[in-house]
Write a protein that holds these residues in place. Structure first.
Motif, PDB file in Angstrom:
ATOM      1  N   ALA A   1      -3.577  81.258 109.483  1.00 48.73           N
ATOM      2  CA  ALA A   1      -4.868  80.853 108.927  1.00 48.73           C
ATOM      3  C   ALA A   1      -5.873  80.979 110.051  1.00 48.73           C
ATOM      4  CB  ALA A   1      -4.784  79.424 108.432  1.00 48.73           C
ATOM      5  N   VAL A   2      -6.701  81.987 109.965  1.00 49.82           N
ATOM      6  CA  VAL A   2      -7.650  82.213 111.058  1.00 49.82           C
ATOM      7  C   VAL A   2      -8.904  81.385 110.819  1.00 49.82           C
ATOM      8  CG1 VAL A   2      -9.149  83.901 112.124  1.00 49.82           C
ATOM      9  CG2 VAL A   2      -6.812  84.507 111.568  1.00 49.82           C
ATOM     10  N   GLU A   3      -9.174  80.462 111.750  1.00 51.41           N
ATOM     11  CA  GLU A   3     -10.297  79.559 111.523  1.00 51.41           C
ATOM     12  C   GLU A   3     -11.632  80.105 111.963  1.00 51.41           C
ATOM     13  OE1 GLU A   3      -9.503  75.478 112.831  1.00 51.41           O
ATOM     14  OE2 GLU A   3      -7.428  75.948 112.302  1.00 51.41           O
ATOM     15  N   THR A   4     -11.635  80.870 113.005  1.00 52.46           N
ATOM     16  CA  THR A   4     -12.917  81.426 113.439  1.00 52.46           C
ATOM     17  C   THR A   4     -12.985  82.893 113.024  1.00 52.46           C
ATOM     18  OG1 THR A   4     -11.866  81.673 115.597  1.00 52.46           O
ATOM     19  CG2 THR A   4     -13.385  79.845 115.325  1.00 52.46           C
ATOM     20  N   SER A   5     -12.578  83.793 113.879  1.00 46.54           N
ATOM     21  CA  SER A   5     -12.557  85.193 113.467  1.00 46.54           C
ATOM     22  C   SER A   5     -11.284  85.816 114.023  1.00 46.54           C
ATOM     23  CB  SER A   5     -13.780  85.919 114.022  1.00 46.54           C
ATOM     24  OG  SER A   5     -13.653  86.031 115.425  1.00 46.54           O
ATOM     25  N   LEU A   6     -10.938  86.966 113.509  1.00 49.74           N
ATOM     26  CA  LEU A   6      -9.744  87.652 114.008  1.00 49.74           C
ATOM     27  C   LEU A   6      -9.869  87.896 115.501  1.00 49.74           C
ATOM     28  CD1 LEU A   6      -8.790  90.319 111.318  1.00 49.74           C
ATOM     29  CD2 LEU A   6      -7.486  88.341 112.050  1.00 49.74           C
ATOM     30  N   LYS A   7     -11.071  88.299 115.914  1.00 50.18           N
ATOM     31  CA  LYS A   7     -11.320  88.552 117.331  1.00 50.18           C
ATOM     32  C   LYS A   7     -11.021  87.316 118.154  1.00 50.18           C
ATOM     33  CE  LYS A   7     -14.996  91.779 118.409  1.00 50.18           C
ATOM     34  NZ  LYS A   7     -16.434  91.887 118.575  1.00 50.18           N
ATOM     35  N   SER A   8     -11.599  86.167 117.752  1.00 47.39           N
ATOM     36  CA  SER A   8     -11.381  84.930 118.503  1.00 47.39           C
ATOM     37  C   SER A   8      -9.911  84.609 118.555  1.00 47.39           C
ATOM     38  CB  SER A   8     -12.118  83.764 117.855  1.00 47.39           C
ATOM     39  OG  SER A   8     -13.476  84.028 117.798  1.00 47.39           O
ATOM     40  N   TYR A   9      -9.241  84.798 117.441  1.00 48.68           N
ATOM     41  CA  TYR A   9      -7.811  84.500 117.401  1.00 48.68           C
ATOM     42  C   TYR A   9      -7.052  85.363 118.408  1.00 48.68           C
ATOM     43  CZ  TYR A   9      -3.033  84.169 115.818  1.00 48.68           C
ATOM     44  OH  TYR A   9      -1.681  83.980 115.781  1.00 48.68           O
ATOM     45  N   LEU A  10      -7.341  86.666 118.372  1.00 50.01           N
ATOM     46  CA  LEU A  10      -6.611  87.581 119.242  1.00 50.01           C
ATOM     47  C   LEU A  10      -6.903  87.323 120.719  1.00 50.01           C
ATOM     48  CD1 LEU A  10      -6.989  90.897 117.223  1.00 50.01           C
ATOM     49  CD2 LEU A  10      -4.879  89.634 117.629  1.00 50.01           C
ATOM     50  N   TYR A  11      -8.189  87.166 121.041  1.00 51.02           N
ATOM     51  CA  TYR A  11      -8.537  86.923 122.443  1.00 51.02           C
ATOM     52  C   TYR A  11      -7.906  85.622 122.938  1.00 51.02           C
ATOM     53  CZ  TYR A  11     -11.992  90.673 123.134  1.00 51.02           C
ATOM     54  OH  TYR A  11     -12.616  91.884 123.290  1.00 51.02           O
ATOM     55  N   GLY A  12      -7.952  84.598 122.076  1.00 55.63           N
ATOM     56  CA  GLY A  12      -7.368  83.313 122.448  1.00 55.63           C
ATOM     57  C   GLY A  12      -5.872  83.432 122.661  1.00 55.63           C
ATOM     58  N   ALA A  13      -5.197  84.121 121.747  1.00 53.37           N
ATOM     59  CA  ALA A  13      -3.744  84.277 121.853  1.00 53.37           C
ATOM     60  C   ALA A  13      -3.369  85.048 123.119  1.00 53.37           C
ATOM     61  CB  ALA A  13      -3.206  84.987 120.617  1.00 53.37           C
ATOM     62  N   VAL A  14      -4.143  86.076 123.422  1.00 53.33           N
ATOM     63  CA  VAL A  14      -3.865  86.874 124.620  1.00 53.33           C
ATOM     64  C   VAL A  14      -4.062  86.038 125.871  1.00 53.33           C
ATOM     65  CG1 VAL A  14      -4.792  88.738 126.054  1.00 53.33           C
ATOM     66  CG2 VAL A  14      -4.254  89.159 123.662  1.00 53.33           C
ATOM     67  N   ARG A  15      -5.127  85.245 125.884  1.00 57.72           N
ATOM     68  CA  ARG A  15      -5.357  84.446 127.081  1.00 57.72           C
ATOM     69  C   ARG A  15      -4.228  83.445 127.293  1.00 57.72           C
ATOM     70  NH1 ARG A  15      -9.453  79.740 128.302  1.00 57.72           N
ATOM     71  NH2 ARG A  15      -8.476  79.017 126.387  1.00 57.72           N
ATOM     72  N   ASN A  16      -3.822  82.774 126.210  1.00 59.93           N
ATOM     73  CA  ASN A  16      -2.749  81.792 126.330  1.00 59.93           C
ATOM     74  C   ASN A  16      -1.463  82.446 126.805  1.00 59.93           C
ATOM     75  OD1 ASN A  16      -4.521  79.887 125.452  1.00 59.93           O
ATOM     76  ND2 ASN A  16      -3.800  79.883 123.335  1.00 59.93           N
ATOM     77  N   ALA A  17      -1.148  83.618 126.253  1.00 60.37           N
ATOM     78  CA  ALA A  17       0.060  84.321 126.669  1.00 60.37           C
ATOM     79  C   ALA A  17      -0.040  84.712 128.141  1.00 60.37           C
ATOM     80  CB  ALA A  17       0.268  85.561 125.803  1.00 60.37           C
ATOM     81  N   ALA A  18      -1.227  85.125 128.563  1.00 59.92           N
ATOM     82  CA  ALA A  18      -1.421  85.530 129.959  1.00 59.92           C
ATOM     83  C   ALA A  18      -1.233  84.334 130.887  1.00 59.92           C
ATOM     84  CB  ALA A  18      -2.802  86.142 130.150  1.00 59.92           C
ATOM     85  N   LEU A  19      -1.805  83.199 130.523  1.00 61.52           N
ATOM     86  CA  LEU A  19      -1.683  82.015 131.371  1.00 61.52           C
ATOM     87  C   LEU A  19      -0.230  81.544 131.446  1.00 61.52           C
ATOM     88  CD1 LEU A  19      -4.871  79.949 130.448  1.00 61.52           C
ATOM     89  CD2 LEU A  19      -4.485  81.412 132.419  1.00 61.52           C
ATOM     90  N   ASN A  20       0.472  81.643 130.335  1.00 62.13           N
ATOM     91  CA  ASN A  20       1.891  81.307 130.312  1.00 62.13           C
ATOM     92  C   ASN A  20       2.674  82.209 131.234  1.00 62.13           C
ATOM     93  OD1 ASN A  20       3.036  79.215 128.939  1.00 62.13           O
ATOM     94  ND2 ASN A  20       2.580  80.134 126.948  1.00 62.13           N
ATOM     95  N   ASN A  21       2.329  83.470 131.173  1.00 67.48           N
ATOM     96  CA  ASN A  21       2.973  84.487 131.997  1.00 67.48           C
ATOM     97  C   ASN A  21       2.774  84.164 133.476  1.00 67.48           C
ATOM     98  OD1 ASN A  21       2.671  87.165 133.620  1.00 67.48           O
ATOM     99  ND2 ASN A  21       3.903  87.692 131.842  1.00 67.48           N
ATOM    100  N   ILE A  22       1.568  83.738 133.822  1.00 67.52           N
ATOM    101  CA  ILE A  22       1.282  83.408 135.216  1.00 67.52           C
ATOM    102  C   ILE A  22       2.153  82.242 135.663  1.00 67.52           C
ATOM    103  CG2 ILE A  22      -0.441  82.456 136.794  1.00 67.52           C
ATOM    104  CD1 ILE A  22      -2.541  83.952 135.269  1.00 67.52           C
ATOM    105  N   LYS A  23       2.289  81.243 134.816  1.00 72.95           N
ATOM    106  CA  LYS A  23       3.117  80.082 135.167  1.00 72.95           C
ATOM    107  C   LYS A  23       4.532  80.521 135.487  1.00 72.95           C
ATOM    108  CE  LYS A  23       1.097  76.512 132.362  1.00 72.95           C
ATOM    109  NZ  LYS A  23       1.327  75.915 131.056  1.00 72.95           N
ATOM    110  N   HIS A  24       5.072  81.390 134.635  1.00 71.36           N
ATOM    111  CA  HIS A  24       6.433  81.853 134.861  1.00 71.36           C
ATOM    112  C   HIS A  24       6.518  82.692 136.122  1.00 71.36           C
ATOM    113  CE1 HIS A  24       7.070  81.222 130.333  1.00 71.36           C
ATOM    114  NE2 HIS A  24       7.550  80.201 130.994  1.00 71.36           N
ATOM    115  N   GLN A  25       5.506  83.498 136.341  1.00 73.64           N
ATOM    116  CA  GLN A  25       5.493  84.340 137.540  1.00 73.64           C
ATOM    117  C   GLN A  25       5.502  83.476 138.790  1.00 73.64           C
ATOM    118  OE1 GLN A  25       5.917  87.413 137.422  1.00 73.64           O
ATOM    119  NE2 GLN A  25       4.570  88.523 136.050  1.00 73.64           N
ATOM    120  N   GLN A  26       4.734  82.368 138.731  1.00 74.60           N
ATOM    121  CA  GLN A  26       4.637  81.515 139.905  1.00 74.60           C
ATOM    122  C   GLN A  26       5.982  80.920 140.262  1.00 74.60           C
ATOM    123  OE1 GLN A  26       1.514  78.863 138.825  1.00 74.60           O
ATOM    124  NE2 GLN A  26      -0.055  80.082 139.833  1.00 74.60           N
TER     125      GLN A  26
END
Lengths: 328, 195
Positions: free
Chosen positions: B68-93
């Motif tokens: 259920a996309v609450e804002t826009s597809l773009k916002s959803y995708l950018y948000g999901a990518v950022r969260n995945a990236a930050l998670n990735n950094i944690k694991h990398q660290q």
């Protein structure tokens, strides 16, 4: 969001440094695509940024090639086979995880790294609990940046707009910064209001005590029941006993109107409730003295109408007050 | 036939939820490059960035009927990518801290491993430009670029607000571009050749 040219560079800097929120990244990508000039501007700063670390510019990404890979993965899933998509990486990750688990736990316990958080509200009031248990209520169109330094037991909060802080840690120092003003406290409840269209920053203390200060002035102490003002233009501090004003109404939904015009009343209510209060022109300047304690808009409308002998029209999300004039 | 301007978010999401791969392809190609660039600002490794974005899209496809996309597809995708990236950094660290004892190759070293097309002279000019920045501006820039600190960390370390850090970084880039503008066209040309 609107940005001037200087702010474009700031935004690009944020983006390149990996600090941009998704909304900022979207805005920037849209901006880049608006003109060749914009694209070139961004590209220049991007290359500069990479060059400062001795790299050449970043690789271009190929969507066509990438699509082929993604397409085959989803088509395989469509056929019902469960493909262990990144199996190798998971196997390696699992063994690495097993080996580092203890070490990592120990490492993170010993390492006091700053904790960082950003909260932003748009059209609604946002309430959230900060990592150390403090509670913050953000009024509309407000943002805080929160950074916690464990070693120093200090929280730094950067505020744009308006927020009510309910701080729960007596042995933690919190410094709230808004504009040039800093507010230091220890375990209190207070409200900070800093709107861009006003010269004064208002700090109202409900419980406890805070210190208002700037880099060049040690400022004033403000206690419970008092409101401190910082005038940005003259860099002066003033203090008042808090009158039962409507500063905290947005959070408490308590209102005190003392001989206020209906226009003012509507303005105040509209800033807090989603329901719009509309006053027709003939009765805009009628005055009323009344208090409300956390009531529904319909109840408030009834009381006002009864008190002044007005007619009220209730619609979905809109309440209109009608009348021919003010009863004296 | 759908063109980019005609199809609204809701239409696109409905098509994708219904299993329309062409609609999904359109969404993918529209945003892939921008999302990869965004991801790379966090993970600093292009392969990792592409991996993250592709995973995000595949997950999106898997969950397409639930989303259920609450804002826009773009916002959803950018948000999901950022969260995945930050998670990735944690694991990398976690992995990086134990790099000495591990034989697993990690990708964090990509910045220093890149083949540089920057000449000695240009490098010297860049360092000179940095040295000429106003005091606080230079410190902010160095802490960000050379020590890899986040804005909030720089703010705490220098006792300034995050807004000031943002401001100083923008100033630094602006000044350096003014200082080095005659070299920039060369950098751009090199870029196109490397593609």
């Amino acid at each position: 969001m609107n940005f001037s040219n200087e702010h474009i560079d700031e935004l690009i800097g944020k983006y390149l440094a990996g600090e941009a929120t998704p909304e900022e990244a979207i805005w920037l990508d849209d901006w880049r695509q608006q003109s060749l000039e914009n694209e070139r501007h961004f590209a220049q700063l991007e290359k500069l940024f990479c060059a400062t670390n001795g790299q050449n510019e970043p690789v271009r990404f190929n969507p066509d090639k990438a699509w082929k890979q993604v397409e085959s993965r989803i088509k395989e899933q469509k056929q019902g086979r469960v493909i262990p998509l990144w199996a190798n990486q998971w196997r390696v990750a699992a063994s690495v995880a097993a080996l580092v688990a203890f070490g990592a736990a120990l490492f993170f316990i010993l390492q006091p790294s700053p904790m960082y958080l950003e909260l932003a509200s748009t059209d609604r009031i946002l309430t959230d609990t900060l990592p150390q248990g403090d509670i913050v209520h953000l009024n509309r169109q407000s943002t805080i940046h929160y950074a916690y330094h464990k070693r120093q037991k200090t929280a730094h909060i950067d505020l744009t707009g308006e927020a009510f802080f309910d701080l729960r840690n007596p042995d933690q120092t919190t410094v709230v910064k808004t504009g040039n003003l800093m507010i230091r406290d220890i375990g209190t409840k207070f409200n900070v209001q800093h709107r861009t269209d006003r010269d004064t920053i208002h700090v109202s203390v409900l419980e406890g005590e805070v210190q208002l200060y700037t880099e060049e002035n040690e400022g004033i102490a403000v206690k419970a029941g008092e409101t401190g003002w910082y005038l940005q233009s003259t860099r002066a501090f003033e203090k008042f006993t808090s009158t039962p004003s409507n500063e905290l109404s947005w959070k408490t939904r308590n209102f005190h109107f003392n001989n206020a015009t209906l226009r003012e009343v509507a303005q105040t209510l509209n800033a807090v409730y989603d329901t719009r209060f509309i006053i027709e022109q003939p009765i805009e300047n009628c005055r009323i003295t009344v208090q409300f304690y956390n009531e529904q808009p319909e109840q408030i409308a009834e009381v006002i109408a009864e008190t002044l002998g007005l007619e009220v029209v209730n619609e979905e999300n809109k309440i209109t007050f009608k009348g021919l004039g003010c009863a004296q | 036939m759908m063109s980019h301007s005609e199809v609204s978010d809701n239409d696109l999401l409905r098509q994708i939820a219904g299993g329309n791969v062409n609609a999904f392809e359109m969404l993918f190609k529209q945003h892939y490059e921008n999302l990869c660039r965004y991801a790379s600002t966090f993970v600093r490794d292009n392969d990792e960035a592409e991996d993250i974005v592709q995973k995000t899209f595949v997950t999106f496809w898997e969950k397409r009927t639930d989303i259920a996309v609450e804002t826009s597809l773009k916002s959803y995708l950018y948000g999901a990518v950022r969260n995945a990236a930050l998670n990735n950094i944690k694991h990398q660290q976690v992995r990086q801290k134990h790099a000495a004892t591990m034989t697993v190759a990690d990708h964090i070293a990509s910045e220093s491993a890149s083949d540089s097309l920057i000449s000695e002279e240009l490098n010297g000019r860049i360092n000179a430009a940095i040295a000429q920045l106003p005091e606080q501006c230079r410190r902010v820039f160095e802490l960000s670029r050379f020590e890899g600190l986040k804005y909030a960390e720089i703010a705490v370390q220098l006792g300034i607000s995050v807004k000031t850090v943002e401001n100083q970084m923008g100033k630094a880039l602006r000044r350096m571009r003014d200082e080095l503008h005659e070299y920039l066209p060369i950098l751009i040309i090199l870029g196109y050749f490397s593609v």
